[in-house]
Design a protein around this motif. Sequence first.
Motif, PDB file in Angstrom:
ATOM      1  N   PHE A   1     -47.756  -3.410  67.715  1.00  0.00           N
ATOM      2  CA  PHE A   1     -47.231  -4.290  68.752  1.00  0.00           C
ATOM      3  C   PHE A   1     -47.766  -3.881  70.109  1.00  0.00           C
ATOM      4  CE2 PHE A   1     -44.360  -0.743  68.345  1.00  0.00           C
ATOM      5  CZ  PHE A   1     -43.941  -0.441  69.636  1.00  0.00           C
ATOM      6  N   CYS A   2     -47.564  -4.758  71.089  1.00  0.00           N
ATOM      7  CA  CYS A   2     -47.872  -4.456  72.491  1.00  0.00           C
ATOM      8  C   CYS A   2     -46.565  -4.058  73.149  1.00  0.00           C
ATOM      9  CB  CYS A   2     -48.455  -5.686  73.180  1.00  0.00           C
ATOM     10  SG  CYS A   2     -48.678  -5.463  74.966  1.00  0.00           S
ATOM     11  N   SER A   3     -46.553  -2.895  73.790  1.00  0.00           N
ATOM     12  CA  SER A   3     -45.301  -2.397  74.379  1.00  0.00           C
ATOM     13  C   SER A   3     -45.106  -2.818  75.831  1.00  0.00           C
ATOM     14  CB  SER A   3     -45.239  -0.870  74.258  1.00  0.00           C
ATOM     15  OG  SER A   3     -46.260  -0.260  75.014  1.00  0.00           O
ATOM     16  N   PHE A   4     -46.004  -3.632  76.392  1.00  0.00           N
ATOM     17  CA  PHE A   4     -45.803  -4.143  77.747  1.00  0.00           C
ATOM     18  C   PHE A   4     -44.468  -4.887  77.761  1.00  0.00           C
ATOM     19  CE2 PHE A   4     -46.357  -6.778  81.459  1.00  0.00           C
ATOM     20  CZ  PHE A   4     -47.201  -6.048  82.302  1.00  0.00           C
TER      21      PHE A   4
ATOM     22  N   TRP B   1     -51.984  -1.436  72.139  1.00  0.00           N
ATOM     23  CA  TRP B   1     -51.758  -1.528  70.697  1.00  0.00           C
ATOM     24  C   TRP B   1     -51.011  -0.269  70.306  1.00  0.00           C
ATOM     25  CZ3 TRP B   1     -52.905   1.273  66.298  1.00  0.00           C
ATOM     26  CH2 TRP B   1     -52.840   0.596  65.077  1.00  0.00           C
ATOM     27  N   VAL B   2     -49.827  -0.462  69.725  1.00  0.00           N
ATOM     28  CA  VAL B   2     -48.952   0.654  69.349  1.00  0.00           C
ATOM     29  C   VAL B   2     -48.631   0.516  67.867  1.00  0.00           C
ATOM     30  CG1 VAL B   2     -46.753   1.809  69.796  1.00  0.00           C
ATOM     31  CG2 VAL B   2     -47.913   0.605  71.660  1.00  0.00           C
TER      32      VAL B   2
ATOM     33  N   HIS C   1     -43.488  -8.306  75.911  1.00  0.00           N
ATOM     34  CA  HIS C   1     -44.545  -8.725  74.991  1.00  0.00           C
ATOM     35  C   HIS C   1     -44.245  -8.379  73.534  1.00  0.00           C
ATOM     36  CE1 HIS C   1     -47.925  -8.801  78.271  1.00  0.00           C
ATOM     37  NE2 HIS C   1     -46.803  -9.358  78.690  1.00  0.00           N
ATOM     38  N   TRP C   2     -43.555  -7.280  73.308  1.00  0.00           N
ATOM     39  CA  TRP C   2     -43.428  -6.725  71.960  1.00  0.00           C
ATOM     40  C   TRP C   2     -42.775  -7.658  70.952  1.00  0.00           C
ATOM     41  CZ3 TRP C   2     -38.444  -6.114  70.229  1.00  0.00           C
ATOM     42  CH2 TRP C   2     -37.424  -6.056  71.207  1.00  0.00           C
ATOM     43  N   ASN C   3     -41.941  -8.574  71.405  1.00  0.00           N
ATOM     44  CA  ASN C   3     -41.257  -9.454  70.469  1.00  0.00           C
ATOM     45  C   ASN C   3     -42.162 -10.558  69.923  1.00  0.00           C
ATOM     46  OD1 ASN C   3     -38.870  -9.855  69.043  1.00  0.00           O
ATOM     47  ND2 ASN C   3     -38.252 -11.508  70.399  1.00  0.00           N
ATOM     48  N   VAL C   4     -43.235 -10.892  70.663  1.00  0.00           N
ATOM     49  CA  VAL C   4     -44.162 -11.926  70.187  1.00  0.00           C
ATOM     50  C   VAL C   4     -45.529 -11.352  69.817  1.00  0.00           C
ATOM     51  CG1 VAL C   4     -43.060 -13.851  71.369  1.00  0.00           C
ATOM     52  CG2 VAL C   4     -44.817 -12.542  72.555  1.00  0.00           C
ATOM     53  N   MET C   5     -45.905 -10.242  70.415  1.00  0.00           N
ATOM     54  CA  MET C   5     -47.201  -9.623  70.126  1.00  0.00           C
ATOM     55  C   MET C   5     -47.017  -8.490  69.138  1.00  0.00           C
ATOM     56  SD  MET C   5     -49.299  -9.410  73.713  1.00  0.00           S
ATOM     57  CE  MET C   5     -50.844  -8.945  72.902  1.00  0.00           C
ATOM     58  N   ARG C   6     -46.964  -8.850  67.877  1.00  0.00           N
ATOM     59  CA  ARG C   6     -46.794  -7.831  66.838  1.00  0.00           C
ATOM     60  C   ARG C   6     -47.429  -8.308  65.543  1.00  0.00           C
ATOM     61  NH1 ARG C   6     -41.554 -10.273  66.955  1.00  0.00           N
ATOM     62  NH2 ARG C   6     -40.913 -10.943  64.880  1.00  0.00           N
ATOM     63  N   GLY C   7     -47.660  -7.344  64.680  1.00  0.00           N
ATOM     64  CA  GLY C   7     -48.244  -7.655  63.391  1.00  0.00           C
ATOM     65  C   GLY C   7     -47.989  -6.507  62.421  1.00  0.00           C
TER      66      GLY C   7
END
Length: 151
Positions: A134-137, A71-72, A140-146
């Motif tokens: 976001f997730c920086s893996f 989580w970033v 992932h960052w383009n779909v795992m964000r808020g």
Amino acid sequence: MRSRIWRVACALLLSLPATSAFARTCDLSIGSDDAMRFDKAELRVAADCTQVRLTLRHTGRQRAAAMGHNWVLTRTADYRPVAIAGGRGSLAHSYLPPGDARVIAHTNVIGGGETTTITFPTAGLVRGGDYTFFCSFPGHWNVMRGKLVFG
């Protein structure tokens, strides 16, 4: 006389710097899974919180090297450049550029079944500011964000 003492006492109290006695830690929790999803699209932090304790859970089964999540938090304007730069990094650095000042807070990358918690101050956040988590893996960052809302 009593009124004057009361005014002086109040003035002294108001002039004291904020101390830990006035600190308020606010707890947030967010989950992630092997389908590259966070379980929340928005997190809210009250304006009177002086620090945030965030817990990230990975409810999946895959290990961190295969399907890890972190989580970033950055300003929204910085999230994409930070994520792209992090993608050139390594798992050892949680896929983030080491020492990058644009990163407000972050957890380490965790694998399935793991949980991690971080605490960070809100002093650098602006009420009503535009923040993205976001997730920086890599990938992932383009779909795992808020969105993080402060205030």
